[in-house]
Enzyme design. Structure first.
Site, PDB file in Angstrom:
ATOM      1  N   ASP A  95      -6.003   8.549   3.678  1.00  0.00           N
ATOM      2  CA  ASP A  95      -5.703   8.976   2.315  1.00  0.00           C
ATOM      3  C   ASP A  95      -6.876   9.730   1.695  1.00  0.00           C
ATOM      4  O   ASP A  95      -6.689  10.666   0.925  1.00  0.00           O
ATOM      5  CB  ASP A  95      -5.386   7.751   1.448  1.00  0.00           C
TER       6      ASP A  95
ATOM      7  N   HIS B 185       0.847  -1.195   0.000  1.00  0.00           N
ATOM      8  CA  HIS B 185       0.000   0.000   0.000  1.00  0.00           C
ATOM      9  C   HIS B 185       0.891   1.257   0.000  1.00  0.00           C
ATOM     10  O   HIS B 185       0.713   2.159  -0.824  1.00  0.00           O
ATOM     11  CB  HIS B 185      -0.902  -0.041   1.237  1.00  0.00           C
ATOM     12  N   GLU B 186       1.871   1.272   0.908  1.00  0.00           N
ATOM     13  CA  GLU B 186       2.768   2.433   1.008  1.00  0.00           C
ATOM     14  C   GLU B 186       3.636   2.578  -0.237  1.00  0.00           C
ATOM     15  O   GLU B 186       3.940   3.687  -0.671  1.00  0.00           O
ATOM     16  CB  GLU B 186       3.650   2.324   2.259  1.00  0.00           C
TER      17      GLU B 186
ATOM     18  N   HIS C 207       1.753   4.498  -2.861  1.00  0.00           N
ATOM     19  CA  HIS C 207       1.906   5.958  -2.696  1.00  0.00           C
ATOM     20  C   HIS C 207       3.286   6.395  -3.199  1.00  0.00           C
ATOM     21  O   HIS C 207       3.421   7.376  -3.918  1.00  0.00           O
ATOM     22  CB  HIS C 207       1.841   6.342  -1.212  1.00  0.00           C
TER      23      HIS C 207
HETATM   24 ZN   LIG Z   1      -2.293   5.218   2.370  1.00  0.00          ZN
END
Ligand SMILES: [Zn+2]
Length: 346
Positions: A148, A49-50, A53
């Site tokens: 987010d 997930h990170e 980004h």
């Molecule tokens: Zn996030």
């Protein structure tokens, strides 16, 4: 903060915070190897997930210092988030989680392993990881800081209401949301929900205050806070003259001026343990020079660890700014914010 580096992906170090490792040991203790494996799958999902980004952020030239894993989740530490890329950077993480969720759920229809049994409930590995990834994705799309979705919301509405107002809206939603979660957490005696609520509450207000101070700093110029009482010394003055001057004026630092031009800077720290017979030019340091129209953000960047900066216009020394002046201004701003809050309540 103590953390351990475990890998490097796309040039970004992945670090485990010590509390994360302690939680891993607890999970193993209570739920055995099944819980441990599930936990490893989950934190890999959070890292992905990170990385989602980070991958997009890198395209906008953002430097990512590291991805840090804490028991409450992961954090990609970026030096800045460019306004023009905020929407894409913010939404990339939840998209990765939702895709992972769908993939794992799909996989679990073909094969799965019952990996964990808690209170007679059986948890198949892929299905559990799939559901938790979907939850991670959807939860992070809530339009509130510090999720987010708060950034997504800000990016969507900031061109209409302005960046500061948009931030305030997203952080206010975050605070209400956390209160609702806190209520549910208390009613159902769910300690995890209560912890997440507290985390969101503080995250939400920090986001706004960080931006607010940045915004205020932009409006303060060097000329508003510089001191124009200048006591200067000459490079040929002896250290003894300098010490006498310090006792007389009680300033901690002085500009060194020769023929009307700033050539150096000396401070109280420079004269410790030096011979009294040498002169100022032997110990002076290069001065930090700033212009009077520079704003406080740039000033702080330029000053770094230095104690003072000198304001020069047309080769003439016009003023001095010390860290003490800046701290005084920050205190005044703190008071101002308090007053603004009081006025809003009326
Ligand atoms: Zn996030």
């Amino acid at each position: 903060m103590q953390s351990f580096k475990i890998a490097r992906v796309m040039g970004i170090p992945i670090e485990l915070h010590i509390t994360f490792i302690l939680l891993l040991i607890l999970v193993y203790y209570f739920w055995d190897i099944g819980g441990f494996i599930l936990y490893v799958f989950l934190f890999t999902s959070v890292v992905l997930h990170e990385l989602g980004h980070s991958y997009v952020a890198k395209k906008y030239g953002v430097h990512i210092e590291k991805i840090l894993l804490l028991p409450i989740g992961g954090m990609a530490m970026m030096d800045r988030i460019p306004k023009e890329g905020e929407f894409k950077i913010a939404i990339a993480g939840p998209i990765v989680s939702i895709i992972l969720g769908i993939l794992f759920l799909g996989l679990s229809t073909f094969m799965d392993f019952n990996i964990l049994k808690i209170d007679n409930m059986v948890y198949p590995l892929f299905m559990t990881v799939g559901v938790l990834n979907l939850m991670l994705g959807v939860f992070n799309l809530l339009p509130a800081f510090p999720m987010d979705g708060g950034r997504v919301l800000r990016a969507l509405i900031s061109h209409k209401v302005g960046y500061l107002k948009a931030t305030k809206i997203a952080s206010t939603i975050g605070q209400y949301l956390s209160l609702i979660m806190l209520g549910f957490g208390i009613i159902s005696l769910n300690i995890i929900l209560i912890l997440i609520a507290i985390f969101i509450y503080y995250g939400a207000s920090q986001e706004y205050h960080a931006l607010l101070s940045h915004d205020v700093f932009n409006k303060i110029k060097v000329k508003d806070i510089m001191s124009e009482d200048i006591v200067s010394v000459s490079p040929d003055d002896s250290i003894k003259d300098l010490v006498d001057l310090m006792f007389k004026y009680k300033y901690m630092g002085y500009p060194v001026v020769k023929d009307g031009k700033l050539v150096g800077s000396v401070s109280f720290n420079d004269i410790r343990n030096v011979d009294e017979n040498i002169s100022v030019k032997d110990i002076m340091k290069p001065p930090i020079v700033v212009s009077k129209n520079m704003d406080l953000n740039d000033l702080l960047l330029k000053m770094g660890n230095s104690e003072r900066a000198y304001v020069v216009e047309n080769n003439k020394l016009k003023g001095i700014i010390s860290k003490t002046d800046i701290i005084r201004i920050l205190k005044l701003l703190g008071l101002k914010r308090y007053e603004d809050n009081e006025n809003n309540k009326k």
